[in-house]
Motif scaffolding. Sequence first.
Motif, PDB file in Angstrom:
ATOM      1  N   ASN A 178       1.957  10.281  48.697  1.00  0.00           N
ATOM      2  CA  ASN A 178       1.007   9.200  48.937  1.00  0.00           C
ATOM      3  C   ASN A 178       0.294   9.492  50.248  1.00  0.00           C
ATOM      4  N   ALA A 179      -0.979   9.122  50.329  1.00  0.00           N
ATOM      5  CA  ALA A 179      -1.744   9.350  51.566  1.00  0.00           C
ATOM      6  C   ALA A 179      -2.640   8.154  51.834  1.00  0.00           C
ATOM      7  N   LEU A 180      -2.823   7.860  53.129  1.00  0.00           N
ATOM      8  CA  LEU A 180      -3.650   6.725  53.546  1.00  0.00           C
ATOM      9  C   LEU A 180      -4.518   7.149  54.722  1.00  0.00           C
ATOM     10  N   GLU A 181      -5.822   6.927  54.605  1.00  0.00           N
ATOM     11  CA  GLU A 181      -6.722   7.169  55.734  1.00  0.00           C
ATOM     12  C   GLU A 181      -6.516   6.085  56.782  1.00  0.00           C
ATOM     13  N   GLY A 233      -4.617   1.413  46.022  1.00  0.00           N
ATOM     14  CA  GLY A 233      -4.170   0.155  46.620  1.00  0.00           C
ATOM     15  C   GLY A 233      -3.078   0.305  47.654  1.00  0.00           C
ATOM     16  N   LEU A 234      -2.876   1.529  48.176  1.00  0.00           N
ATOM     17  CA  LEU A 234      -1.856   1.733  49.203  1.00  0.00           C
ATOM     18  C   LEU A 234      -2.286   1.079  50.517  1.00  0.00           C
ATOM     19  N   LYS A 235      -1.288   0.567  51.237  1.00  0.00           N
ATOM     20  CA  LYS A 235      -1.540  -0.102  52.513  1.00  0.00           C
ATOM     21  C   LYS A 235      -0.660   0.508  53.595  1.00  0.00           C
ATOM     22  N   SER A 236      -0.938   0.132  54.823  1.00  0.00           N
ATOM     23  CA  SER A 236      -0.154   0.649  55.949  1.00  0.00           C
ATOM     24  C   SER A 236       1.331   0.323  55.781  1.00  0.00           C
ATOM     25  N   SER A 237       1.621  -0.840  55.168  1.00  0.00           N
ATOM     26  CA  SER A 237       3.021  -1.248  54.991  1.00  0.00           C
ATOM     27  C   SER A 237       3.789  -0.306  54.047  1.00  0.00           C
ATOM     28  N   ASN A 238       3.072   0.506  53.257  1.00  0.00           N
ATOM     29  CA  ASN A 238       3.723   1.483  52.382  1.00  0.00           C
ATOM     30  C   ASN A 238       4.164   2.734  53.147  1.00  0.00           C
ATOM     31  N   PHE A 239       3.806   2.796  54.432  1.00  0.00           N
ATOM     32  CA  PHE A 239       4.089   4.005  55.209  1.00  0.00           C
ATOM     33  C   PHE A 239       4.923   3.702  56.456  1.00  0.00           C
ATOM     34  N   GLY A 240       5.713   2.650  56.424  1.00  0.00           N
ATOM     35  CA  GLY A 240       6.626   2.351  57.518  1.00  0.00           C
ATOM     36  C   GLY A 240       7.865   3.227  57.433  1.00  0.00           C
ATOM     37  N   LYS A 241       8.602   3.337  58.522  1.00  0.00           N
ATOM     38  CA  LYS A 241       9.807   4.171  58.511  1.00  0.00           C
ATOM     39  C   LYS A 241      10.843   3.658  57.511  1.00  0.00           C
ATOM     40  N   GLU A 286      -8.419   4.486  60.154  1.00  0.00           N
ATOM     41  CA  GLU A 286      -9.686   4.503  60.874  1.00  0.00           C
ATOM     42  C   GLU A 286      -9.471   4.959  62.314  1.00  0.00           C
ATOM     43  N   ASN A 287     -10.263   5.895  62.764  1.00  0.00           N
ATOM     44  CA  ASN A 287     -10.237   6.433  64.134  1.00  0.00           C
ATOM     45  C   ASN A 287      -8.933   7.141  64.488  1.00  0.00           C
ATOM     46  N   ASP A 288      -8.179   7.567  63.498  1.00  0.00           N
ATOM     47  CA  ASP A 288      -6.971   8.354  63.749  1.00  0.00           C
ATOM     48  C   ASP A 288      -6.743   9.265  62.541  1.00  0.00           C
ATOM     49  N   GLY A 289      -5.631  10.012  62.548  1.00  0.00           N
ATOM     50  CA  GLY A 289      -5.328  10.885  61.426  1.00  0.00           C
ATOM     51  C   GLY A 289      -4.714  10.116  60.260  1.00  0.00           C
ATOM     52  N   ASP A 290      -4.494  10.819  59.149  1.00  0.00           N
ATOM     53  CA  ASP A 290      -3.956  10.182  57.939  1.00  0.00           C
ATOM     54  C   ASP A 290      -2.450   9.951  58.073  1.00  0.00           C
ATOM     55  N   LYS A 291      -1.952   9.021  57.254  1.00  0.00           N
ATOM     56  CA  LYS A 291      -0.515   8.843  57.068  1.00  0.00           C
ATOM     57  C   LYS A 291      -0.164   9.392  55.691  1.00  0.00           C
ATOM     58  N   THR A 292       0.918  10.165  55.601  1.00  0.00           N
ATOM     59  CA  THR A 292       1.329  10.728  54.316  1.00  0.00           C
ATOM     60  C   THR A 292       2.827  10.548  54.120  1.00  0.00           C
ATOM     61  N   LEU A 293       3.211  10.394  52.870  1.00  0.00           N
ATOM     62  CA  LEU A 293       4.623  10.270  52.508  1.00  0.00           C
ATOM     63  C   LEU A 293       4.882  11.198  51.325  1.00  0.00           C
ATOM     64  N   ILE A 294       5.811  12.137  51.510  1.00  0.00           N
ATOM     65  CA  ILE A 294       6.198  13.078  50.454  1.00  0.00           C
ATOM     66  C   ILE A 294       7.635  12.765  50.045  1.00  0.00           C
ATOM     67  N   ILE A 295       7.859  12.605  48.734  1.00  0.00           N
ATOM     68  CA  ILE A 295       9.177  12.215  48.217  1.00  0.00           C
ATOM     69  C   ILE A 295       9.629  13.233  47.173  1.00  0.00           C
ATOM     70  N   PHE A 296      10.860  13.731  47.305  1.00  0.00           N
ATOM     71  CA  PHE A 296      11.402  14.680  46.333  1.00  0.00           C
ATOM     72  C   PHE A 296      12.105  13.921  45.204  1.00  0.00           C
ATOM     73  N   ASP A 297      11.791  14.278  43.961  1.00  0.00           N
ATOM     74  CA  ASP A 297      12.410  13.632  42.797  1.00  0.00           C
ATOM     75  C   ASP A 297      13.455  14.511  42.111  1.00  0.00           C
ATOM     76  N   ARG A 298      13.242  15.804  42.087  1.00  0.00           N
ATOM     77  CA  ARG A 298      14.144  16.758  41.457  1.00  0.00           C
ATOM     78  C   ARG A 298      14.096  18.071  42.214  1.00  0.00           C
ATOM     79  N   PRO A 299      15.191  18.871  42.131  1.00  0.00           N
ATOM     80  CA  PRO A 299      16.479  18.658  41.457  1.00  0.00           C
ATOM     81  C   PRO A 299      17.351  17.637  42.205  1.00  0.00           C
ATOM     82  N   ARG A 300      18.538  17.419  41.672  1.00  0.00           N
ATOM     83  CA  ARG A 300      19.410  16.350  42.162  1.00  0.00           C
ATOM     84  C   ARG A 300      19.785  16.535  43.623  1.00  0.00           C
ATOM     85  N   ASP A 301      19.974  17.811  44.063  1.00  0.00           N
ATOM     86  CA  ASP A 301      20.465  18.019  45.434  1.00  0.00           C
ATOM     87  C   ASP A 301      19.435  17.650  46.500  1.00  0.00           C
ATOM     88  N   VAL A 302      18.166  17.480  46.115  1.00  0.00           N
ATOM     89  CA  VAL A 302      17.157  17.076  47.106  1.00  0.00           C
ATOM     90  C   VAL A 302      16.521  15.738  46.740  1.00  0.00           C
TER      91      VAL A 302
END
Length: 259
Positions: free
Chosen positions: A66-69, A244-252, A71-87
């Motif tokens: 997922n990625a979110l622009e 429809g992604l928002k900043s709240s989707n990219f919290g820790k 304004e006046n800063d860099g993007d926020k991105t979230l990468i999630i591993f789904d497979r294989p099971r060990d990751v």
Amino acid sequence: MKRLLLIVLCSLLPLTGNAMTPEEQGLEIAREVDRRDTGFHDFKATMTMLLRNKHGEESLRHMRTNALEVENDGDKTLIIFDRPRDVKGTALLSYSHKTGSDDQWLYLPALKRVKRIASRNKSGPFMGSEFAYEDLSSQEVEKYTYKYIRDEQLNGKDVLVQERYPVDPNSGYTRQVVWIDKAEYIPLKIEFYDRKKALLKTLEFKGYKQYLDRYWRASEMFMQNQQTGKSTLLTWEDYKFRAGLKSSNFGKNSLKRAR
């Protein structure tokens, strides 16, 4: 009208080379690349990561991003591993910044722990791939200084070749050479040079598709380590822009919920 004027001006860059220094020309090219990719707001996509060692042995991982622009800063991105099971459930959250170091956190489900990636470690490999953590942040104009090198052809396309030099002293690179499609201002190839100024890796972008009649995304990103013989192929699918992604989707806290 403003955008049209900018495009016309940038199309004249090679012709105005005598009036601009190579550094000024390189910066204008980088700004035009950024201008053409601004305004997408957010997107979702799926991807696979194919790891290949120097003996040709392969392993495949499936991920979402997922990625979110911002304004006046860099993007926020979230990468999630789904497979294989060990990751499965491993997730990387990145906050790119125009100035200063990026913020990155890695969630390791086996340890149930969020680990902050220190700036001095951003040159390290991401999940055993040939991509470094710093390669996965958005490439903001302010992160580099630039120098236009030449016009030439790459695989039958007219390209602009420029060098860019990381501003961050913690970067694992001394310089990058970038081949940019002259018609669409999208990267086609990047060479990465390590701290000893030796060629370390080559990244090639293939299968570009246009979304929302404006934003180009490569279907494949192939990173070849020129020193070890290892490689990583990222294949992107199912792009959904303005999801429809928002900043709240990219919290820790989103790292632990990512699974």
